[in-house]
Design an enzyme around this catalytic site. Structure first.
Site, mmCIF file in Angstrom:
data_model
loop_
_atom_site.group_PDB
_atom_site.id
_atom_site.type_symbol
_atom_site.label_atom_id
_atom_site.label_comp_id
_atom_site.label_asym_id
_atom_site.label_seq_id
_atom_site.Cartn_x
_atom_site.Cartn_y
_atom_site.Cartn_z
ATOM 1 N N ASP A 59 0.839 -1.205 0.000
ATOM 2 C CA ASP A 59 0.000 0.000 0.000
ATOM 3 C C ASP A 59 0.871 1.251 0.000
ATOM 4 O OD1 ASP A 59 0.876 -0.162 2.607
ATOM 5 O OD2 ASP A 59 -1.115 0.039 3.520
ATOM 6 N N SER A 60 2.200 1.083 0.028
ATOM 7 C CA SER A 60 3.121 2.193 -0.240
ATOM 8 C C SER A 60 2.838 2.771 -1.625
ATOM 9 C CB SER A 60 4.571 1.723 -0.150
ATOM 10 O OG SER A 60 4.758 0.513 -0.878
ATOM 11 N N ASP A 98 -1.098 -6.033 -0.281
ATOM 12 C CA ASP A 98 -1.402 -5.389 1.000
ATOM 13 C C ASP A 98 -2.893 -5.150 1.099
ATOM 14 O OD1 ASP A 98 0.281 -4.709 3.102
ATOM 15 O OD2 ASP A 98 1.270 -3.125 1.953
ATOM 16 N N LYS A 128 -1.300 -9.227 2.984
ATOM 17 C CA LYS A 128 -0.546 -8.761 4.161
ATOM 18 C C LYS A 128 -1.433 -7.850 4.987
ATOM 19 C CE LYS A 128 3.005 -5.746 3.903
ATOM 20 N NZ LYS A 128 2.436 -4.651 4.721
ATOM 21 N N GLU A 130 -1.484 -5.483 8.702
ATOM 22 C CA GLU A 130 -0.679 -4.861 9.758
ATOM 23 C C GLU A 130 -1.306 -5.122 11.126
ATOM 24 O OE1 GLU A 130 0.063 -0.726 8.928
ATOM 25 O OE2 GLU A 130 0.894 -1.152 6.944
ATOM 26 N N GLU A 197 9.119 -4.258 10.566
ATOM 27 C CA GLU A 197 9.523 -2.944 10.034
ATOM 28 C C GLU A 197 9.892 -1.999 11.171
ATOM 29 O OE1 GLU A 197 6.833 -1.137 7.230
ATOM 30 O OE2 GLU A 197 7.960 0.746 7.203
HETATM 31 O O1 KIV Z 1 3.475 -1.107 1.632
HETATM 32 C C1 KIV Z 1 4.640 -1.520 1.638
HETATM 33 O O2 KIV Z 1 5.436 -1.238 0.739
HETATM 34 C C2 KIV Z 1 5.054 -2.357 2.746
HETATM 35 C C3 KIV Z 1 6.491 -2.749 2.815
HETATM 36 C C4 KIV Z 1 7.271 -1.601 3.308
HETATM 37 C C5 KIV Z 1 6.709 -3.938 3.655
HETATM 38 O O3 KIV Z 1 4.276 -2.679 3.580
#
Ligand code: KIV
Length: 293
Positions: A59-60, A98, A128, A130, A197
């Site tokens: 989600d970056s 994500d 993924k 969090e 992280e």
């Molecule tokens: O969203 C992302 O890029 C991430 C990575 C930094 C692990 O969660």
């Protein structure tokens, strides 16, 4: 005695599919897991062909592709769109997506339904999520729906407002104990791997030795079972100073700037396109190819 090498087959022509079992075997054999983010076809294809084990549609995306200040605004539909592009490019690596902010925070049922969308509508092999103890019921239910889950502990960017900024986590004894317990609980809930992280190296090393699933670090030191970086950070396609943990392996920013400047100059000076780059209508003396390429 021959020891199976689970390292990438990049360049060898062999392309055995990476699975979470492969990552587990790599952990046992102390062979580092490689992971990177990708959000589009071209980048994902290059990463897959280079032998990256796990490609995360992070989600970056919200920050490095869409230009938001945080990861919070990106939606499930936007994440699905980019996950599909990555899926089309990748043959060998695990493709994980994500779950964006808000897609699993209101109810377990909604979280499970959204996780299934990533598999069914975009071809993700894992999602993924969090958070630690608070996510365990959700992890169990998503895994129960046959979707592998990657946990994410420490500096969790979706918690930016609660954390009061992007700060290294687990620096006190109490906070470190809590994160180590979260990791054990996520493992018991069924995660296939855990991203660690923004935490002290010593804590990441401890968690890595305490859990049986692979840990993948970012800003968590060299003792994790693997490493992940945000692609745009790694190739300098961001517009701010990199965090301490980022290593730049290329300067795509400089490359693109110079290519764009060269194009603008050539067009303005009528140096592009040239005669060789132009088409012609057929003449009476002979046929001219109508092929575009
Ligand atoms: O969203 C992302 O890029 C991430 C990575 C930094 C692990 O969660």
């Amino acid at each position: 005695m021959s020891v199976t090498n689970f390292r990438s087959d990049a360049g060898s022509g062999a392309a055995s599919k990476i699975t979470f079992q492969t990552l587990q075997e790599k952990k046992r054999a102390h062979q580092p897991v490689t992971a990177l983010t990708a959000y589009d076809y071209a980048t994902a294809r290059l990463e897959d062909e280079a032998g990256v084990d796990l490609i995360l549609v992070g989600d970056s995306l919200a920050m490095v592709v869409m230009g938001y200040d945080t990861t919070l605004p990106v939606t499930v539909d936007e994440m699905l769109h980019h996950t599909r592009a990555v899926r089309r490019a990748v043959k060998r690596a695990i493709v994980a997506a994500d779950m964006p902010f808000g897609s699993y925070h209101t109810s377990v049922a909604e979280g499970v339904a959204n996780a299934i969308r990533f598999v069914k509508e975009a071809g993700a092999e894992a999602v993924k999520i969090e958070g630690g103890a608070v996510r365990c019921e959700l992890v169990e239910r998503i895994v129960g729906a046959e979707v592998p889950v990657i946990g994410h502990l420490g500096l969790t960017p979706q918690s930016v407002h609660r954390m009061g900024g992007y700060k290294v986590q687990g620096k006190t004894e109490v906070a470190a104990e809590e994160l180590a317990r979260d990791a054990r609980m996520l493992e018991a809930a069924g995660v296939s791997a855990i991203v660690l992280e923004g935490m002290p190296r010593e804590l990441a090393a401890r968690i890595t030795s305490e859990v049986g699933v692979p840990t993948i670090g970012i800003g968590a030191g060299p003792d994790c079972d693997g490493q992940i970086l945000v692609f745009h950070d790694m190739v300098n396609l961001t517009f701010s100073a990199p965090a301490k943990f980022v290593r730049r392996y290329g300067d795509a920013g400089a490359l693109f700037r110079s290519a764009i400047a060269g194009y603008v100059r050539d067009v303005e000076e009528r140096a592009f396109p040239s005669e060789a780059e132009s088409y012609h209508a057929p003449t009476s003396t002979g046929a001219v190819s109508t092929k575009v390429r």
